[in-house]
Design an enzyme around this catalytic site. Structure first.
Site, PDB file in Angstrom:
ATOM      1  CB  SER A   9      -0.840   0.040   1.323  1.00 32.72           C
ATOM      2  OG  SER A   9      -1.367   1.367   1.497  1.00 32.72           O
ATOM      3  CG  HIS A  34      -3.873  -1.588  -1.496  1.00 35.93           C
ATOM      4  ND1 HIS A  34      -5.110  -2.204  -1.804  1.00 35.93           N
ATOM      5  CD2 HIS A  34      -4.293  -0.882  -0.444  1.00 35.93           C
ATOM      6  CE1 HIS A  34      -5.905  -2.044  -0.915  1.00 35.93           C
ATOM      7  NE2 HIS A  34      -5.774  -1.048   0.075  1.00 35.93           N
ATOM      8  CG  ASP A  36      -5.058   2.129   1.223  1.00 38.33           C
ATOM      9  OD1 ASP A  36      -5.938   1.323   1.063  1.00 38.33           O
ATOM     10  OD2 ASP A  36      -3.936   1.900   1.849  1.00 38.33           O
ATOM     11  CG  MET A  38      -7.991   6.795   3.184  1.00 37.46           C
ATOM     12  SD  MET A  38      -7.167   6.963   4.815  1.00 37.46           S
ATOM     13  CE  MET A  38      -6.438   5.122   4.616  1.00 37.46           C
ATOM     14  CG  HIS A  68      -9.083   0.214  -0.019  1.00 37.01           C
ATOM     15  ND1 HIS A  68      -8.643  -0.204   1.011  1.00 37.01           N
ATOM     16  CD2 HIS A  68     -10.585   0.134   0.317  1.00 37.01           C
ATOM     17  CE1 HIS A  68      -9.625  -0.211   2.049  1.00 37.01           C
ATOM     18  NE2 HIS A  68     -10.623  -0.116   1.438  1.00 37.01           N
ATOM     19  CG  MET A  70     -11.124   3.145   2.419  1.00 32.98           C
ATOM     20  SD  MET A  70      -9.565   3.040   3.476  1.00 32.98           S
ATOM     21  CE  MET A  70      -8.511   3.140   2.229  1.00 32.98           C
ATOM     22  CG  MET A 139     -11.343  -3.114   5.224  1.00 34.09           C
ATOM     23  SD  MET A 139      -9.854  -2.943   4.640  1.00 34.09           S
ATOM     24  CE  MET A 139      -9.114  -1.773   5.589  1.00 34.09           C
ATOM     25  CG  ASP A 177      -5.941  -3.171   3.082  1.00 31.98           C
ATOM     26  OD1 ASP A 177      -5.046  -2.913   3.725  1.00 31.98           O
ATOM     27  OD2 ASP A 177      -6.771  -2.376   2.486  1.00 31.98           O
TER      28      ASP A 177
HETATM   29  C1  DX5 Z   1      -6.146   1.179   5.869  1.00 24.91           C
HETATM   30  C2  DX5 Z   1      -5.775   0.967   4.689  1.00 24.91           C
HETATM   31  C3  DX5 Z   1      -4.732  -0.163   4.645  1.00 24.91           C
HETATM   32  C4  DX5 Z   1      -3.506   0.150   5.407  1.00 24.91           C
HETATM   33  C5  DX5 Z   1      -2.419  -1.066   5.044  1.00 24.91           C
HETATM   34  O1  DX5 Z   1      -7.477   1.952   5.898  1.00 24.91           O
HETATM   35  O2  DX5 Z   1      -6.819   0.390   3.718  1.00 24.91           O
HETATM   36  O3  DX5 Z   1      -4.279  -0.547   3.056  1.00 24.91           O
HETATM   37  O4  DX5 Z   1      -3.144   1.280   5.315  1.00 24.91           O
HETATM   38  O5  DX5 Z   1      -1.356  -0.503   5.711  1.00 24.91           O
HETATM   39  P1  DX5 Z   1      -0.408  -1.289   7.040  1.00 24.91           P
HETATM   40  O6  DX5 Z   1      -0.122  -2.495   6.459  1.00 24.91           O
HETATM   41  O7  DX5 Z   1       0.398  -0.329   7.417  1.00 24.91           O
HETATM   42  O8  DX5 Z   1      -1.573  -1.712   8.017  1.00 24.91           O
HETATM   43 ZN    ZN Z   2      -6.467  -0.417   1.764  1.00 30.47          ZN
END
Ligand code: DX5
Ligand code: ZN
Length: 226
Positions: A9, A34, A36, A38, A68, A70, A139, A177
């Protein structure tokens, strides 16, 4: 595609050198990136949008990009991320009013569709979505931050979803994840996961090649012991 995929990620990457740092983990043996996203609304953190995905493609990242989302809502962002070069786009069912429509939209934009289940989201969400998903993302932490500890109920949930996927007869990836390390990746593979997101453990490793190799060895060892 290989049966087991490691997807670092970029949440844990060096944002000031994102292209270079992403390339570093790919060259170290990662299969997929990956991404992320947000929005400080669906989750209490804010990261990056589709322009950053496009910039990584333009920089020369050719590995699959596993987006992903969010965010809420999701539909406009699905279109933007598909245009920006995403391979997979995964959505949280709580984040859209019309889950079926959003999954169809992902496919109509030419991407593979994923559904994401938070730690407290029941597997029943899969009953009427399984025919439309290419990936189920479990998750193993509450979404919003990297560097958290894996929640133990994840193992039972992965086992339950593995059975659902196998009895569906469909080709669906089972991704996990959050909080994944060299120490727990084998047990997650044994429970039935085949795709592993890891942010901190890969990007913050002193020796990224060794970490990814060790993760693969742990997966192999766990699968052989089945
Ligand atoms: C959390 C994310 C993950 C996460 C993974 O909301 O979706 O992808 O950050 O990171 P680590 O491996 O540091 O937990
Ligand atoms: Zn993620």
């Amino acid at each position: 595609m290989s049966p087991f995929l490691i997807a670092p990620s970029i949440l844990a990457a060096d944002f000031a050198r994102l292209g270079e740092d992403t390339d570093r983990v790919i060259k170290a043996g990662a299969d997929m990136i990956h991404f992320d996203v947000m929005d400080h609304h669906y989750v209490p953190n804010l990261t990056f949008g589709s322009m950053v995905c496009k910039a990584l493609r333009e920089y020369g990242i050719t590995a699959p990009i596993d987006t992903h989302l969010m965010t809420t809502p999701v539909d406009d962002l699905i279109i933007n991320f598909a245009k920006a070069g995403s391979t997979y786009i995964s959505i949280h069912p709580e984040a859209t009013h019309h889950v079926d429509r959003s999954l169809e939209l992902i496919h109509s934009c030419g991407c593979r569709a994923g559904i994401v289940l938070n730690p407290a989201t029941p597997v029943e969400w899969l009953t009427y979505t399984i025919d439309k998903v290419d990936m189920i993302l479990v998750m193993s932490v509450n979404p919003g931050f990297g560097g958290q500890k894996l929640i133990p109920s994840t193992f039972a949930k992965i086992k339950a979803i593995r059975e659902i996927i196998d009895s569906s007869g469909r080709d669906i990836r089972l991704e996990v994840d959050g909080g994944i390390t060299e120490d727990n990746i084998g047990s997650l593979a044994k429970a039935g996961a085949d795709t592993f997101v890891s942010g901190s453990a890969v990007f913050h490793s002193k020796d990224c090649v060794a970490t990814i190799n060790k993760m693969r060895m742990e997966i192999d060892k766990a699968i052989k012991s089945l």
